[in-house]
Design a protein around this motif. Structure first.
Motif, PDB file in Angstrom:
ATOM      1  N   ASP A 113       0.773  -1.238   0.145  1.00  0.00           N
ATOM      2  CA  ASP A 113      -0.045   0.073  -0.082  1.00  0.00           C
ATOM      3  C   ASP A 113       0.782   1.191   0.203  1.00  0.00           C
ATOM      4  OD1 ASP A 113       0.784  -0.509   2.593  1.00  0.00           O
ATOM      5  OD2 ASP A 113      -1.262  -0.366   3.542  1.00  0.00           O
ATOM      6  N   GLY A 114       2.047   1.384   0.575  1.00  0.00           N
ATOM      7  CA  GLY A 114       2.766   2.367   0.714  1.00  0.00           C
ATOM      8  C   GLY A 114       3.474   2.663  -0.755  1.00  0.00           C
ATOM      9  N   THR A 118       2.719   5.849  -3.159  1.00  0.00           N
ATOM     10  CA  THR A 118       3.791   6.594  -3.763  1.00  0.00           C
ATOM     11  C   THR A 118       3.446   6.630  -5.445  1.00  0.00           C
ATOM     12  OG1 THR A 118       5.345   5.497  -2.330  1.00  0.00           O
ATOM     13  CG2 THR A 118       6.361   6.244  -4.333  1.00  0.00           C
ATOM     14  N   CYS A 135       7.848   8.685  -0.762  1.00  0.00           N
ATOM     15  CA  CYS A 135       6.539   9.183  -0.413  1.00  0.00           C
ATOM     16  C   CYS A 135       6.076   8.366   0.814  1.00  0.00           C
ATOM     17  CB  CYS A 135       5.386   8.874  -1.340  1.00  0.00           C
ATOM     18  SG  CYS A 135       5.502   9.730  -2.974  1.00  0.00           S
ATOM     19  N   MET A 136       5.536   8.769   1.836  1.00  0.00           N
ATOM     20  CA  MET A 136       5.236   8.166   3.084  1.00  0.00           C
ATOM     21  C   MET A 136       3.814   8.287   3.656  1.00  0.00           C
ATOM     22  SD  MET A 136       8.476   9.789   5.188  1.00  0.00           S
ATOM     23  CE  MET A 136       8.267   8.468   6.758  1.00  0.00           C
ATOM     24  N   VAL A 137       3.548   7.261   4.444  1.00  0.00           N
ATOM     25  CA  VAL A 137       1.950   7.160   4.887  1.00  0.00           C
ATOM     26  C   VAL A 137       2.391   7.309   6.375  1.00  0.00           C
ATOM     27  CG1 VAL A 137      -0.230   6.227   4.895  1.00  0.00           C
ATOM     28  CG2 VAL A 137       1.279   5.954   2.775  1.00  0.00           C
ATOM     29  N   GLY A 143       4.426   3.661   6.556  1.00  0.00           N
ATOM     30  CA  GLY A 143       4.778   3.069   5.168  1.00  0.00           C
ATOM     31  C   GLY A 143       5.406   3.872   4.432  1.00  0.00           C
ATOM     32  N   GLY A 144       5.804   3.458   3.161  1.00  0.00           N
ATOM     33  CA  GLY A 144       6.472   4.368   2.070  1.00  0.00           C
ATOM     34  C   GLY A 144       6.904   3.595   1.011  1.00  0.00           C
ATOM     35  N   HIS A 162      10.015   1.005   2.746  1.00  0.00           N
ATOM     36  CA  HIS A 162       9.543   0.806   3.917  1.00  0.00           C
ATOM     37  C   HIS A 162      10.277   1.299   5.159  1.00  0.00           C
ATOM     38  CE1 HIS A 162       6.550  -0.427   6.625  1.00  0.00           C
ATOM     39  NE2 HIS A 162       6.410  -2.024   6.418  1.00  0.00           N
ATOM     40  N   GLU A 184       8.695   4.083  12.775  1.00  0.00           N
ATOM     41  CA  GLU A 184       7.156   3.517  13.064  1.00  0.00           C
ATOM     42  C   GLU A 184       7.041   3.525  14.599  1.00  0.00           C
ATOM     43  OE1 GLU A 184       4.704   0.676  10.587  1.00  0.00           O
ATOM     44  OE2 GLU A 184       4.359  -0.164  12.723  1.00  0.00           O
ATOM     45  N   GLY A 256      -1.303  10.282   4.978  1.00  0.00           N
ATOM     46  CA  GLY A 256      -1.827   9.655   6.202  1.00  0.00           C
ATOM     47  C   GLY A 256      -2.477  10.603   7.296  1.00  0.00           C
TER      48      GLY A 256
END
Length: 317
Positions: A113-114, A118, A135-137, A143-144, A162, A184, A256
């Motif tokens: 999903d990350g 992206t 790109c990050m969530v 995630g990323g 990640h 995280e 996010g």
């Protein structure tokens, strides 16, 4: 590419969203259902099949040439399996094989999903026009994904980028992943909230102890709430700087739920980044909020499917 049409799935612990998406990234048809996350694996797959079935009832379905899937992870694109942390019934679950069967044999492209988010941000969002991006969530987890040399870089299993499990505090708290001091464990929404409470922050009369409530308190000047966000920002800055130093990105996009805190997060993050991103080739790194919103997972899954098709077509010709 404008005539292309692909199916897309965005699979998370709360909902399974599906769409038919054209070559411009426009969502033409949607379907969605709740994820029966605590049920057995085949029950969860039944919900995926239900979403695909609803898409297949559209007259546009026959134009779909591939299915892109962005799934909560870990995923293993090389094996076609998923083991989402928040869906215990799926462990090494053969999602690609089952989804291909449910989609009438369409080729399937699986990414985390990350990585999907992206792909969306690079195609149409805040990373558009950047050849090298992270790109990050930042939400329940962190995630990323990476774009390198103008292309999505999912890595062999679909998990590259990640960033949530880069260790930024060698003697830090144990992370559920097995390491210590992961980004995280310091910067996710639940950990921002947990730490604020441990440091003495008290919620208002409604008893809300979420990261959003901590963000509201920080905006109102609560020193403990601000301190918890400051720590999260430093962890994110260290992880972003490490990534930039390793692969020379020039922009980091953050989305996010936690990113919705706005300047409560971004102001200390930009300050901390100056402390960590010190070498000449990372000093101009930009950090910006994501733009794609809740459709990012679907648009990104579609982008990955379209990119794979373009690669296949190029290889054939």
């Amino acid at each position: 590419m404008h005539t292309d049409l692909v199916a897309a799935l965005d699979i998370g612990g709360t909902k399974i969203a599906g769409a038919l998406v054209d070559g411009r990234g426009t969502i033409l048809v949607r379907a969605q259902c709740a994820t029966p996350a605590q049920e057995d694996g085949d029950t969860v797959m039944g919900a995926v099949e239900e979403v695909l079935g609803r898409l297949a009832r559209s007259p546009l379905w026959e134009r779909a040439t591939a299915l892109g899937i962005g799934s909560a992870g870990p995923v293993d694109a090389s094996a076609g399996t998923v083991s989402p942390v928040n869906v215990p019934g799926w462990r090494d679950y053969p999602l690609v094989e089952r989804a291909r069967a449910a989609a009438g044999g369409l080729p399937v492209e699986l990414i985390g999903d990350g990585v999907a988010i992206t792909a969306a941000e690079h195609w149409q969002g805040a990373a558009r026009g950047h050849d090298d991006a992270l790109c990050m969530v930042v939400s329940t987890g962190v995630g990323g994904g990476l774009v390198l040399g103008g292309r999505l870089h999912p890595g062999p299993t679909g998990n590259a980028g990640h960033i949530g499990h880069i260790s930024v505090d060698l003697d830090g708290d144990a992370c559920p992943c097995g390491a210590r001091g992961c980004v995280e464990r310091i910067a996710s929404g639940p950990n921002i909230a947990r730490r604020a409470v441990e440091m003495g922050w008290r919620p208002g009369p409604d008893g809300d102890t979420s990261a959003a409530a901590v963000a509201a308190a920080a905006r109102a000047g609560d020193p403990v709430a601000l301190a918890s966000f400051e720590l999260a920002a430093r962890a994110l800055a260290a992880g972003i700087a490490a990534t930039a130093t390793l692969v020379e990105i020039d922009i980091a996009v953050i989305g996010g739920g936690v990113a919705k805190a706005g300047e409560v997060l971004f102001a200390p993050l930009r300050r901390a980044l100056r402390d960590y991103a010190t070498l000449s080739f990372v000093r101009d790194l930009e950090v910006v909020p994501a733009r794609m919103g809740t459709d990012a997972g679907l648009v990104g899954a579609a982008a990955a499917a379209l990119a794979r098709q373009a690669d296949t077509a190029a290889a054939v010709s």
